[in-house]
Write a protein that holds these residues in place. Structure first.
Motif, PDB file in Angstrom:
ATOM      1  N   LEU A  16      89.536  12.960-108.826  1.00 30.50           N
ATOM      2  CA  LEU A  16      90.133  12.821-110.150  1.00 30.50           C
ATOM      3  C   LEU A  16      90.223  11.371-110.601  1.00 30.50           C
ATOM      4  CD1 LEU A  16      93.142  15.283-109.689  1.00 30.50           C
ATOM      5  CD2 LEU A  16      90.967  15.781-110.809  1.00 30.50           C
ATOM      6  N   ALA A  17      90.042  10.427-109.688  1.00 26.73           N
ATOM      7  CA  ALA A  17      90.245   9.010-110.007  1.00 26.73           C
ATOM      8  C   ALA A  17      89.266   8.545-111.087  1.00 26.73           C
ATOM      9  CB  ALA A  17      90.081   8.157-108.760  1.00 26.73           C
ATOM     10  N   PRO A  18      89.723   7.766-112.059  1.00 23.52           N
ATOM     11  CA  PRO A  18      88.829   7.313-113.126  1.00 23.52           C
ATOM     12  C   PRO A  18      87.830   6.262-112.679  1.00 23.52           C
ATOM     13  CG  PRO A  18      91.017   6.374-113.420  1.00 23.52           C
ATOM     14  CD  PRO A  18      91.131   7.366-112.302  1.00 23.52           C
ATOM     15  N   ASP A  19      88.109   5.553-111.573  1.00 24.98           N
ATOM     16  CA  ASP A  19      87.182   4.533-111.095  1.00 24.98           C
ATOM     17  C   ASP A  19      87.487   4.234-109.631  1.00 24.98           C
ATOM     18  OD1 ASP A  19      89.451   2.792-111.119  1.00 24.98           O
ATOM     19  OD2 ASP A  19      89.029   2.299-113.213  1.00 24.98           O
ATOM     20  N   ALA A  20      86.626   3.398-109.033  1.00 24.92           N
ATOM     21  CA  ALA A  20      86.776   3.078-107.612  1.00 24.92           C
ATOM     22  C   ALA A  20      88.059   2.305-107.336  1.00 24.92           C
ATOM     23  CB  ALA A  20      85.567   2.268-107.141  1.00 24.92           C
ATOM     24  N   ARG A  23      90.864   4.690-107.156  1.00 22.47           N
ATOM     25  CA  ARG A  23      90.758   5.467-105.924  1.00 22.47           C
ATOM     26  C   ARG A  23      91.326   4.688-104.740  1.00 22.47           C
ATOM     27  NH1 ARG A  23      85.650   6.107-106.187  1.00 22.47           N
ATOM     28  NH2 ARG A  23      85.799   7.853-107.620  1.00 22.47           N
ATOM     29  N   LYS A  24      91.008   3.419-104.675  1.00 25.44           N
ATOM     30  CA  LYS A  24      91.493   2.585-103.574  1.00 25.44           C
ATOM     31  C   LYS A  24      93.001   2.370-103.675  1.00 25.44           C
ATOM     32  CE  LYS A  24      90.735  -1.938-101.410  1.00 25.44           C
ATOM     33  NZ  LYS A  24      89.927  -3.190-101.457  1.00 25.44           N
ATOM     34  N   ALA A  25      93.488   2.061-104.890  1.00 23.07           N
ATOM     35  CA  ALA A  25      94.918   1.817-105.070  1.00 23.07           C
ATOM     36  C   ALA A  25      95.727   3.087-104.835  1.00 23.07           C
ATOM     37  CB  ALA A  25      95.181   1.276-106.475  1.00 23.07           C
ATOM     38  N   GLY A  26      95.205   4.240-105.296  1.00 23.52           N
ATOM     39  CA  GLY A  26      95.910   5.488-105.085  1.00 23.52           C
ATOM     40  C   GLY A  26      95.997   5.869-103.622  1.00 23.52           C
ATOM     41  N   ALA A 270      80.397  18.987-109.326  1.00 25.28           N
ATOM     42  CA  ALA A 270      80.474  17.526-109.337  1.00 25.28           C
ATOM     43  C   ALA A 270      81.173  17.064-110.598  1.00 25.28           C
ATOM     44  CB  ALA A 270      79.074  16.903-109.250  1.00 25.28           C
ATOM     45  N   GLN A 271      81.724  15.854-110.525  1.00 26.64           N
ATOM     46  CA  GLN A 271      82.350  15.216-111.683  1.00 26.64           C
ATOM     47  C   GLN A 271      82.164  13.714-111.544  1.00 26.64           C
ATOM     48  OE1 GLN A 271      86.428  16.246-113.228  1.00 26.64           O
ATOM     49  NE2 GLN A 271      86.930  14.181-112.533  1.00 26.64           N
ATOM     50  N   TYR A 272      81.634  13.094-112.599  1.00 21.98           N
ATOM     51  CA  TYR A 272      81.506  11.636-112.572  1.00 21.98           C
ATOM     52  C   TYR A 272      81.514  11.093-113.995  1.00 21.98           C
ATOM     53  CZ  TYR A 272      76.514  12.209-113.722  1.00 21.98           C
ATOM     54  OH  TYR A 272      75.316  12.522-114.335  1.00 21.98           O
ATOM     55  N   ASP A 273      81.861   9.803-114.110  1.00 17.53           N
ATOM     56  CA  ASP A 273      81.989   9.139-115.410  1.00 17.53           C
ATOM     57  C   ASP A 273      80.912   8.078-115.586  1.00 17.53           C
ATOM     58  OD1 ASP A 273      84.230  10.672-115.665  1.00 17.53           O
ATOM     59  OD2 ASP A 273      85.659   9.035-115.428  1.00 17.53           O
ATOM     60  N   THR A 274      80.463   7.906-116.810  1.00 17.35           N
ATOM     61  CA  THR A 274      79.646   6.763-117.212  1.00 17.35           C
ATOM     62  C   THR A 274      80.332   6.124-118.418  1.00 17.35           C
ATOM     63  OG1 THR A 274      78.261   8.188-118.614  1.00 17.35           O
ATOM     64  CG2 THR A 274      77.497   7.765-116.371  1.00 17.35           C
ATOM     65  N   ALA A 275      80.205   4.821-118.545  1.00 12.77           N
ATOM     66  CA  ALA A 275      80.943   4.132-119.608  1.00 12.77           C
ATOM     67  C   ALA A 275      80.088   3.050-120.244  1.00 12.77           C
ATOM     68  CB  ALA A 275      82.226   3.522-119.043  1.00 12.77           C
ATOM     69  N   ASP A 276      80.344   2.799-121.510  1.00 15.34           N
ATOM     70  CA  ASP A 276      79.797   1.648-122.201  1.00 15.34           C
ATOM     71  C   ASP A 276      80.955   0.945-122.899  1.00 15.34           C
ATOM     72  OD1 ASP A 276      80.351   3.109-124.543  1.00 15.34           O
ATOM     73  OD2 ASP A 276      78.294   3.857-124.687  1.00 15.34           O
ATOM     74  N   SER A 277      80.644   0.038-123.801  1.00 17.15           N
ATOM     75  CA  SER A 277      81.698  -0.752-124.433  1.00 17.15           C
ATOM     76  C   SER A 277      82.579   0.066-125.379  1.00 17.15           C
ATOM     77  CB  SER A 277      81.076  -1.924-125.207  1.00 17.15           C
ATOM     78  OG  SER A 277      80.186  -1.445-126.212  1.00 17.15           O
ATOM     79  N   ALA A 454      83.775  20.840 -99.777  1.00 16.24           N
ATOM     80  CA  ALA A 454      82.840  19.990-100.509  1.00 16.24           C
ATOM     81  C   ALA A 454      83.286  18.530-100.408  1.00 16.24           C
ATOM     82  CB  ALA A 454      82.770  20.428-101.962  1.00 16.24           C
ATOM     83  N   VAL A 455      82.322  17.632-100.274  1.00 14.95           N
ATOM     84  CA  VAL A 455      82.603  16.204-100.172  1.00 14.95           C
ATOM     85  C   VAL A 455      81.970  15.494-101.367  1.00 14.95           C
ATOM     86  CG1 VAL A 455      82.298  14.117 -98.788  1.00 14.95           C
ATOM     87  CG2 VAL A 455      82.683  16.313 -97.659  1.00 14.95           C
ATOM     88  N   PRO A 456      82.757  15.008-102.331  1.00 14.16           N
ATOM     89  CA  PRO A 456      82.190  14.257-103.467  1.00 14.16           C
ATOM     90  C   PRO A 456      81.557  12.958-102.982  1.00 14.16           C
ATOM     91  CG  PRO A 456      84.457  14.959-103.907  1.00 14.16           C
ATOM     92  CD  PRO A 456      84.225  15.160-102.451  1.00 14.16           C
ATOM     93  N   LEU A 457      80.417  12.619-103.585  1.00 11.49           N
ATOM     94  CA  LEU A 457      79.700  11.409-103.202  1.00 11.49           C
ATOM     95  C   LEU A 457      79.676  10.368-104.305  1.00 11.49           C
ATOM     96  CD1 LEU A 457      76.638  13.224-101.566  1.00 11.49           C
ATOM     97  CD2 LEU A 457      78.656  12.311-100.398  1.00 11.49           C
ATOM     98  N   CYS A 458      80.313  10.661-105.454  1.00  9.78           N
ATOM     99  CA  CYS A 458      80.269   9.726-106.574  1.00  9.78           C
ATOM    100  C   CYS A 458      81.682   9.442-107.062  1.00  9.78           C
ATOM    101  CB  CYS A 458      79.429  10.300-107.716  1.00  9.78           C
ATOM    102  SG  CYS A 458      79.972  11.916-108.286  1.00  9.78           S
TER     103      CYS A 458
END
Length: 458
Positions: A16-20, A23-26, A270-277, A454-458
């Motif tokens: 569920l984390a929005p970014d790496a 994920r680390k801080a959580g 799977a679930q993953y995010d991509t971002a631009d400006s 299941a193990v998410p990889l992204c």
């Protein structure tokens, strides 16, 4: 999620984390140390107080019974969604039950949960009854707006065709000397023409010159695809309905999910995010256990904020999905949900590496601009292709029962998810879901041999 006796895994929480960084801080907050008054209820609520840098602890509460996934609220100033405190509390809840005991929610948590559930109920009543149905807009005005936009897009596509013609007449070498500025100007004109899909492809094309060995061939390929899209729009009346809908989608015209709703037990692949400006795009892949269909949910958030829809990888829920128009279109809209996401033993049926490549080729027949296609590989082993001692070795997914393999997408060769996949395999076959495209295979989720989560990889 109202079944509090069923615990999530840490991987499902961290998905569920929005970014790496979150994920680390959580992960650091997933122990009892910073938490006090943590608790949970049979109705699907989790709450707790997390010590921070200030004198007052942060109030964190999560509604696990929300039909679209967990809903979060925290008194911290973070703009990320969910924040590290919510992730930490979920990790704590996913551990031993004694860490987050059952109990009565405090007032600050109970009021928020009760309020949002009342609003959700009122919204459902309003949209479900005839009295709550919004009156349609003026259809004639909508038709005129659509016609004006189509005229602007046609003018933009015609101008772009002339730009491509000038490039090829002058030779591809001139593109390297002209620099990126001319392409950015062309992209801006496509934005003015209300064709964001054309603008995005022009920007990608402009970044190819001087991008490394073989760039002239890549530039020519992208010019051909862009020309094909232009011509598809200019001759859209002659195309079959499905292909015409695909062209409109690639140009940037939003379609509607008017397909017949399909009710199924949907596994979150799977679930993953991509971002631009300007925008964060979340992609959620689903697999229907009865229909065998693969569907894509898209959700958007403003720049710097994660989209609201979030579904943990590896869980399954019963719901209706409606497909968008378009030849080979996999995108769908999430309709009514009948059960919350819960752990499941469902796994998608996998194929061999040659079959995966063939599926991508078949998909290109209906959508020539498709970068990749979702597929599950069965019984594959991640192995280095070449010297594993180099800094970023090439990797491949090899069939356990054959001598064929798919290369892993070059951009992923040094990412942690690839090493995580290798560790999960340990030299043994695994099942891997991902996206197969012209640059290789992008692994997104894996399952160990036999049984396992299941193990998410992204």
């Amino acid at each position: 999620m109202t079944q509090q006796g069923v615990r999530w895994t840490a991987d499902q929480v961290l998905a569920l984390a929005p970014d790496a960084a979150s994920r680390k801080a959580g992960s650091k907050l997933g122990s009892t140390g910073p938490w006090s008054e943590a608790g949970s209820s049979d109705e699907g609520a989790v709450w707790g107080l997390c010590a921070g840098s200030g004198s007052k602890p942060y109030q964190t509460v999560i509604d696990m019974a929300d039909s679209t996934g967990p809903a979060f609220k925290c008194s911290c100033p973070s703009r990320k969604f969910p924040c590290k405190h919510a992730l930490g509390l979920l990790l704590l809840w996913a551990g031993e039950e004694a860490m987050v005991p059952r109990g009565q929610a405090p007032d600050w948590a109970g009021q928020w949960i009760e309020g949002r559930r009342e609003r959700a109920g009122a919204k459902g009543t309003t949209t479900g009854g005839a009295s709550g149905t919004a009156s349609p807009g003026d259809p004639e005005a909508a038709r005129r707006r659509a016609e004006r936009r189509a005229e602007r897009i046609t003018a933009g596509a015609t101008e772009l065709e002339q730009r491509l013609t000038d490039l090829l007449r002058g030779g591809l070498a001139g593109a390297e000397q002209a620099g990126y500025g001319a392409w950015e100007e062309t992209a801006a004109r496509m934005v003015d023409a209300q064709a964001p899909g054309l603008a995005a492809r022009v920007r990608e094309l402009g970044a190819i010159p001087s991008s490394g060995p073989g760039w002239p061939a890549r530039l020519l390929e992208e010019c051909a695809l862009l020309h094909l899209l232009d011509q598809g729009w200019l001759r859209r009346e002659r195309l079959p309905d499905g292909l015409a809908a695909t062209v409109r989608s690639r140009i940037g015209l939003s379609g509607s999910a008017d397909g017949t709703p399909v009710r199924d037990q949907w596994l979150v692949l799977a679930q993953y995010d991509t971002a631009d400006s300007r925008l964060t795009t979340r992609r959620i892949w689903l697999h229907g256990s009865e229909s065998g269909r693969t569907a894509l949910l898209l959700s958007y958030g403003a720049a710097g904020r994660a989209p609201e829809l979030s579904l943990p990888v590896g869980l399954a829920f019963e719901a209706e999905l409606s497909a968008y128009a378009g030849a080979g279109q996999l995108r769908a809209a999430l309709g009514e949900q009948f059960t919350p996401p819960a752990p499941t033993a469902i796994r998608p049926k996998g194929v061999t590496t040659p079959e995966a490549a063939a599926r991508y080729g078949e998909a290109l027949r209906t959508d020539p601009w498709l970068d990749s296609y979702p597929v599950t590989l069965d019984q594959v082993i991640p192995t280095p292709d070449g010297d594993p001692a180099v800094a970023a070795p090439r990797w491949q997914l090899a069939d356990a029962d054959g001598d064929l393999a798919l290369p892993v997408t070059p951009a992923l060769r040094s990412l942690p998810g690839l090493w995580r996949l290798a560790a999960l395999s340990g030299g043994a076959p695994v099942t891997v879901f991902g996206e197969c495209g012209h640059q290789g295979f992008t692994p997104l989720t894996a399952w160990p041999q036999g049984s396992g989560d299941a193990v998410p990889l992204c």
